[in-house]
Every structure is written in structure tokens, then in C-alpha cells.
Design a protein around this motif. Structure first.
Motif, PDB file in Angstrom:
ATOM      1  N   LYS A   6     -82.162  25.410  -4.381  1.00  0.00           N
ATOM      2  CA  LYS A   6     -82.040  25.188  -5.814  1.00  0.00           C
ATOM      3  C   LYS A   6     -81.627  23.747  -6.091  1.00  0.00           C
ATOM      4  CE  LYS A   6     -79.723  27.073  -9.950  1.00  0.00           C
ATOM      5  NZ  LYS A   6     -78.756  28.105 -10.445  1.00  0.00           N
ATOM      6  N   LEU A   7     -82.350  23.128  -7.015  1.00  0.00           N
ATOM      7  CA  LEU A   7     -82.005  21.798  -7.499  1.00  0.00           C
ATOM      8  C   LEU A   7     -81.479  21.930  -8.925  1.00  0.00           C
ATOM      9  CD1 LEU A   7     -85.254  21.388  -6.126  1.00  0.00           C
ATOM     10  CD2 LEU A   7     -84.202  19.129  -5.964  1.00  0.00           C
ATOM     11  N   VAL A   8     -80.358  21.267  -9.195  1.00  0.00           N
ATOM     12  CA  VAL A   8     -79.756  21.347 -10.531  1.00  0.00           C
ATOM     13  C   VAL A   8     -79.687  19.968 -11.183  1.00  0.00           C
ATOM     14  CG1 VAL A   8     -77.662  21.915 -11.822  1.00  0.00           C
ATOM     15  CG2 VAL A   8     -78.431  23.421  -9.969  1.00  0.00           C
ATOM     16  N   ASP A   9     -79.291  18.975 -10.413  1.00  0.00           N
ATOM     17  CA  ASP A   9     -79.155  17.624 -10.955  1.00  0.00           C
ATOM     18  C   ASP A   9     -80.527  17.061 -11.318  1.00  0.00           C
ATOM     19  OD1 ASP A   9     -77.282  15.106 -11.171  1.00  0.00           O
ATOM     20  OD2 ASP A   9     -79.109  14.451 -10.140  1.00  0.00           O
ATOM     21  N   ILE A  10     -80.668  16.561 -12.547  1.00  0.00           N
ATOM     22  CA  ILE A  10     -81.976  16.105 -13.018  1.00  0.00           C
ATOM     23  C   ILE A  10     -82.459  14.908 -12.200  1.00  0.00           C
ATOM     24  CG2 ILE A  10     -81.016  14.572 -14.774  1.00  0.00           C
ATOM     25  CD1 ILE A  10     -84.225  16.720 -15.038  1.00  0.00           C
ATOM     26  N   GLY A  11     -81.518  14.059 -11.752  1.00  0.00           N
ATOM     27  CA  GLY A  11     -81.901  12.930 -10.907  1.00  0.00           C
ATOM     28  C   GLY A  11     -82.473  13.384  -9.577  1.00  0.00           C
ATOM     29  N   CYS A  12     -81.882  14.440  -8.996  1.00  0.00           N
ATOM     30  CA  CYS A  12     -82.386  14.977  -7.719  1.00  0.00           C
ATOM     31  C   CYS A  12     -83.751  15.628  -7.899  1.00  0.00           C
ATOM     32  CB  CYS A  12     -81.383  15.989  -7.158  1.00  0.00           C
ATOM     33  SG  CYS A  12     -79.826  15.257  -6.602  1.00  0.00           S
ATOM     34  N   ILE A  13     -83.921  16.338  -9.029  1.00  0.00           N
ATOM     35  CA  ILE A  13     -85.225  16.958  -9.310  1.00  0.00           C
ATOM     36  C   ILE A  13     -86.305  15.885  -9.384  1.00  0.00           C
ATOM     37  CG2 ILE A  13     -86.579  18.246 -11.012  1.00  0.00           C
ATOM     38  CD1 ILE A  13     -83.975  19.713 -11.777  1.00  0.00           C
ATOM     39  N   GLN A  14     -86.029  14.814 -10.110  1.00  0.00           N
ATOM     40  CA  GLN A  14     -87.021  13.761 -10.280  1.00  0.00           C
ATOM     41  C   GLN A  14     -87.260  12.996  -8.980  1.00  0.00           C
ATOM     42  OE1 GLN A  14     -85.405  11.535 -13.598  1.00  0.00           O
ATOM     43  NE2 GLN A  14     -86.117  13.020 -15.111  1.00  0.00           N
ATOM     44  N   HIS A  15     -86.200  12.787  -8.201  1.00  0.00           N
ATOM     45  CA  HIS A  15     -86.346  12.078  -6.929  1.00  0.00           C
ATOM     46  C   HIS A  15     -87.173  12.899  -5.942  1.00  0.00           C
ATOM     47  CE1 HIS A  15     -85.763   9.355  -3.759  1.00  0.00           C
ATOM     48  NE2 HIS A  15     -84.597   9.778  -3.279  1.00  0.00           N
ATOM     49  N   PHE A  16     -86.894  14.197  -5.850  1.00  0.00           N
ATOM     50  CA  PHE A  16     -87.666  15.064  -4.963  1.00  0.00           C
ATOM     51  C   PHE A  16     -89.132  15.098  -5.397  1.00  0.00           C
ATOM     52  CE2 PHE A  16     -89.044  19.363  -3.486  1.00  0.00           C
ATOM     53  CZ  PHE A  16     -88.903  19.123  -2.116  1.00  0.00           C
ATOM     54  N   PHE A  64     -80.395  19.195  -2.750  1.00  0.00           N
ATOM     55  CA  PHE A  64     -80.251  20.580  -3.189  1.00  0.00           C
ATOM     56  C   PHE A  64     -78.781  20.974  -3.359  1.00  0.00           C
ATOM     57  CE2 PHE A  64     -84.317  20.290  -1.013  1.00  0.00           C
ATOM     58  CZ  PHE A  64     -85.166  20.939  -1.895  1.00  0.00           C
ATOM     59  N   ASN A  65     -78.512  21.677  -4.456  1.00  0.00           N
ATOM     60  CA  ASN A  65     -77.169  22.241  -4.683  1.00  0.00           C
ATOM     61  C   ASN A  65     -76.964  23.520  -3.880  1.00  0.00           C
ATOM     62  OD1 ASN A  65     -78.070  20.744  -7.314  1.00  0.00           O
ATOM     63  ND2 ASN A  65     -75.836  20.747  -7.371  1.00  0.00           N
ATOM     64  N   GLU A  66     -78.044  24.266  -3.703  1.00  0.00           N
ATOM     65  CA  GLU A  66     -78.004  25.476  -2.885  1.00  0.00           C
ATOM     66  C   GLU A  66     -79.157  25.403  -1.902  1.00  0.00           C
ATOM     67  OE1 GLU A  66     -78.128  28.947  -5.333  1.00  0.00           O
ATOM     68  OE2 GLU A  66     -76.606  28.193  -6.731  1.00  0.00           O
ATOM     69  N   TYR A  67     -78.900  25.843  -0.677  1.00  0.00           N
ATOM     70  CA  TYR A  67     -79.931  25.772   0.351  1.00  0.00           C
ATOM     71  C   TYR A  67     -79.636  26.823   1.416  1.00  0.00           C
ATOM     72  CZ  TYR A  67     -83.216  23.516   3.633  1.00  0.00           C
ATOM     73  OH  TYR A  67     -84.260  23.230   4.482  1.00  0.00           O
ATOM     74  N   ALA A  91     -96.334  21.892  -9.691  1.00  0.00           N
ATOM     75  CA  ALA A  91     -95.242  22.791 -10.070  1.00  0.00           C
ATOM     76  C   ALA A  91     -93.976  22.003 -10.409  1.00  0.00           C
ATOM     77  CB  ALA A  91     -94.969  23.778  -8.940  1.00  0.00           C
ATOM     78  N   LEU A  92     -93.663  21.010  -9.600  1.00  0.00           N
ATOM     79  CA  LEU A  92     -92.442  20.235  -9.821  1.00  0.00           C
ATOM     80  C   LEU A  92     -92.515  19.392 -11.091  1.00  0.00           C
ATOM     81  CD1 LEU A  92     -91.752  19.054  -6.156  1.00  0.00           C
ATOM     82  CD2 LEU A  92     -90.419  20.715  -7.467  1.00  0.00           C
ATOM     83  N   LYS A  93     -93.718  18.953 -11.451  1.00  0.00           N
ATOM     84  CA  LYS A  93     -93.853  18.125 -12.652  1.00  0.00           C
ATOM     85  C   LYS A  93     -93.470  18.873 -13.919  1.00  0.00           C
ATOM     86  CE  LYS A  93     -97.167  14.539 -11.356  1.00  0.00           C
ATOM     87  NZ  LYS A  93     -98.532  13.980 -11.574  1.00  0.00           N
ATOM     88  N   THR A  94     -93.556  20.194 -13.892  1.00  0.00           N
ATOM     89  CA  THR A  94     -93.151  20.965 -15.076  1.00  0.00           C
ATOM     90  C   THR A  94     -91.634  21.012 -15.205  1.00  0.00           C
ATOM     91  OG1 THR A  94     -93.107  23.083 -13.882  1.00  0.00           O
ATOM     92  CG2 THR A  94     -95.204  22.421 -14.874  1.00  0.00           C
ATOM     93  N   GLY A  95     -90.919  20.531 -14.193  1.00  0.00           N
ATOM     94  CA  GLY A  95     -89.467  20.612 -14.206  1.00  0.00           C
ATOM     95  C   GLY A  95     -88.759  19.287 -14.337  1.00  0.00           C
ATOM     96  N   GLN A  96     -89.440  18.262 -14.872  1.00  0.00           N
ATOM     97  CA  GLN A  96     -88.819  16.938 -14.946  1.00  0.00           C
ATOM     98  C   GLN A  96     -87.656  16.859 -15.928  1.00  0.00           C
ATOM     99  OE1 GLN A  96     -89.836  14.265 -12.632  1.00  0.00           O
ATOM    100  NE2 GLN A  96     -90.184  16.363 -11.973  1.00  0.00           N
ATOM    101  N   GLN A  97     -87.578  17.810 -16.861  1.00  0.00           N
ATOM    102  CA  GLN A  97     -86.433  17.890 -17.781  1.00  0.00           C
ATOM    103  C   GLN A  97     -85.767  19.260 -17.670  1.00  0.00           C
ATOM    104  OE1 GLN A  97     -85.446  15.175 -19.358  1.00  0.00           O
ATOM    105  NE2 GLN A  97     -87.213  14.039 -18.579  1.00  0.00           N
ATOM    106  N   ALA A  98     -85.913  19.892 -16.526  1.00  0.00           N
ATOM    107  CA  ALA A  98     -85.444  21.272 -16.356  1.00  0.00           C
ATOM    108  C   ALA A  98     -83.932  21.340 -16.171  1.00  0.00           C
ATOM    109  CB  ALA A  98     -86.143  21.913 -15.162  1.00  0.00           C
TER     110      ALA A  98
END
Length: 286
Positions: A6-16, A64-67, A91-98
Motif C-alpha cells: 500500500k502506498l499512501v504518501d502522494i509523493g511516493c505514489i507519483q515517484h513509483f 510503501f507504507n505497508e508491504y 493503472a497507476l496514472k489514475t492514482g496521481q491524486q489518490a
């Protein structure tokens, strides 16, 4: 086998997402290797036969916050999957502001990486978008095919100029030729050159830096660095693949090293704080 992250931090989501975007621009399909502390994207073509080879390594704790992973067994606590990175990228592009992005290994009609995106909502109810990405599970007997490639016994090693500058140069050159010769020495000099029946064009870079591999005990063994620092070592490569490599770098690397084995192979080593990528290209004979 089980996998859930699970990714929670928006910076980590965008970096991944940027990491996956880099891989998607370089290859159509690759192997995703999941371990307890790292994630790998691997392409193992035979460079000697004209293919490319990629080894991208991420430290999962930086993203990841959870792994959670339960691999093949306690002894082999890993999972290997064949994936199409472009499908994962969509799939990940839909989560850039998630608010969060969950990734887990599921069993539908076929094994899947299920990406669940929790989107922000004006109401008290969260909105979810779910993507099921088909994957193939690679059996244990084939795992040895995906070992980290050895660093080549290079003749010269140099830090490359800024990639944006290189990309502009190469994009102009590829309109004139299918191949580019990269030359470098241990005196901080690099040249990109193309030759055709109509013209010869070259771009010169000076005052670059050469890595000091003697400080790295793992990488300093058996290096064939030239004693004459002014001697140029060269590699002739496919200019479109080189352009693809340059334009694919979405992670804004801190450093990119170019290692050349004279007229045999070129090895690019992309270094970032929490990501490293090795990219091997064969030399094209004249």
C-alpha cells in the motif's frame, strides 16, 4: 503465494509511477521480482545476440507504507511475475491524486496484479477504481535466468552530461543516421558522432567527471581502466535505442554513469536516492 502493498504518501505514489513509466518506455514486457525488502524490474535478453538487458532495483521501504509478501516458501520468499509495464502504468496514472493505492496479487480467471485506487471525494464516501492486470507466475526452476548481470570489465567509465542536453543532441542526430558512436576517455571527455555518405557530425563534451571505482570494493575488482587518460574508447550503438533510453528517464536521476568496453558493449548506470537502473546495449559492428 501472497503479496499485498500500500502506498499512501502522494509523493511516493507519483515517484513509483515515474519509475514504472521509465520501464514502460524502455520495454514492452519484463519480469517483476518481489522480495521482502526490494522490488526489481528485469529484462534479460542476450546482449551478445543484439538484445538489451535491464536491471532496475527499488528499495520497497522508501515507497510503501505497508508491504507483505509470502513467497514460494520460507526458503525462497520471493515471487517472479511476467508483466506488461504499460498496463501497470495505466493503472497507476489514475492514482496521481489518490488517498492511497493498494497493489496485491490476486487470482481471477488468471493471476493478476490488482491495483485498487482510493480517490478523494467531496462526500464522506470514498471512491475506488480497481484495475486487474493479468500476469504470469514464473516457476522456481526458471528463477536462475533472472540473476543480476555482472558489471562489465569496462575500459572507460564517465559521468554523462545532463540527459536533457544529450537528448536534444541525439534527437537531431537520429534524423541523419541509424547509429551513433559514443567515445570517452578518463580525462572527462565524451564525444557523440555520426557518419553518413553525406556528412559527419560530432558533439564534444569536456570537463566531465570520471567515477573513482577504487572506493567501491565490490566494483573495483579486475577493472581494465586505461592507464592513458587521454585515450578514447568507443562503442557504436543503435541511435534510436539510445534516444529511447534518454527520453525514458522519468525519475530525474542524480547521476548517470556510462561504462564502455571498447567496441563490444556499453553499460549505462542510472543512480537515484532510492532507485538504480542498469541498461546494457550491444555494439553494432560496421
Amino acid at each position: 503465494m501472497r503479496f499485498r502493498a500500500k502506498l499512501v504518501d502522494i509523493g511516493c505514489i507519483q515517484h513509483f509511477t515515474r519509475v514504472v513509466s521509465t520501464i514502460a518506455k524502455l520495454v514492452k514486457g519484463c519480469t517483476l521480482r518481489l522480495t521482502s525488502n526490494k522490488i526489481y524490474f528485469i529484462l534479460s535478453e542476450r546482449v551478445a545476440n543484439g538484445g538489451i538487458s535491464i536491471w532496475c532495483e527499488l528499495t520497497q521501504g522508501h515507497f510503501f507504507n505497508e508491504y507483505q509478501i509470502e513467497g514460494l516458501s520460507e526458503e525462497f520468499n520471493e515471487i517472479y511475475l511476467d508483466v506488461i509495464p504499460d498496463n501497470l502504468l495505466r493503472a497507476l496514472k489514475t492514482g496521481q491524486q489518490a488517498k492511497s493505492v493498494k497493489i496485491k496479487l490476486t487470482k481471477k480467471h488468471t493471476p493478476c496484479l490488482t491495483v485498487e485506487v482510493e480517490l478523494p471525494s467531496l462526500s464522506n464516501h470514498s471512491r475506488f477504481v480497481t484495475h486487474d492486470i493479468p500476469v504470469n507466475v514464473i516457476p522456481r526452476r526458471l528463477w536462475d535466468d533472472f540473476e543480476e548481470p555482472e558489471m562489465p570489465d569496462f575500459d572507460v567509465s564517465i559521468y554523462m552530461p545532463h540527459l536533457k542536453t544529450l537528448r536534444h543532441v541525439v534527437d537531431r542526430m537520429k534524423n541523419l543516421s541509424n547509429f551513433v558512436v559514443i567515445r570517452a576517455n578518463q580525462n572527462g571527455e565524451m564525444t557523440l558522432k555520426i557518419e553518413t555518405d553525406m556528412a559527419s557530425v560530432s558533439t564534444h563534451f569536456k570537463d566531465l567527471t570520471n567515477p573513482d571505482w577504487s572506493k567501491d570494493q565490490d566494483q573495483s575488482q579486475n577493472r581494465n581502466i586505461q592507464t592513458d587518460s587521454n585515450q578514447f574508447i568507443q562503442a557504436r550503438i543503435d541511435i534510436r535505442k539510445f534516444s529511447q533510453f534518454l527520453s525514458g528517464q522519468q525519475v530525474n536521476p542524480q547521476k548517470v554513469i556510462c561504462n564502455i568496453v571498447d567496441n563490444r558493449i556499453i553499460h549505462f548506470f542510472v543512480l537515484h536516492e532510492d532507485v538504480s537502473l542498469q541498461y546494457f546495449m550491444p555494439v553494432i559492428s560496421t
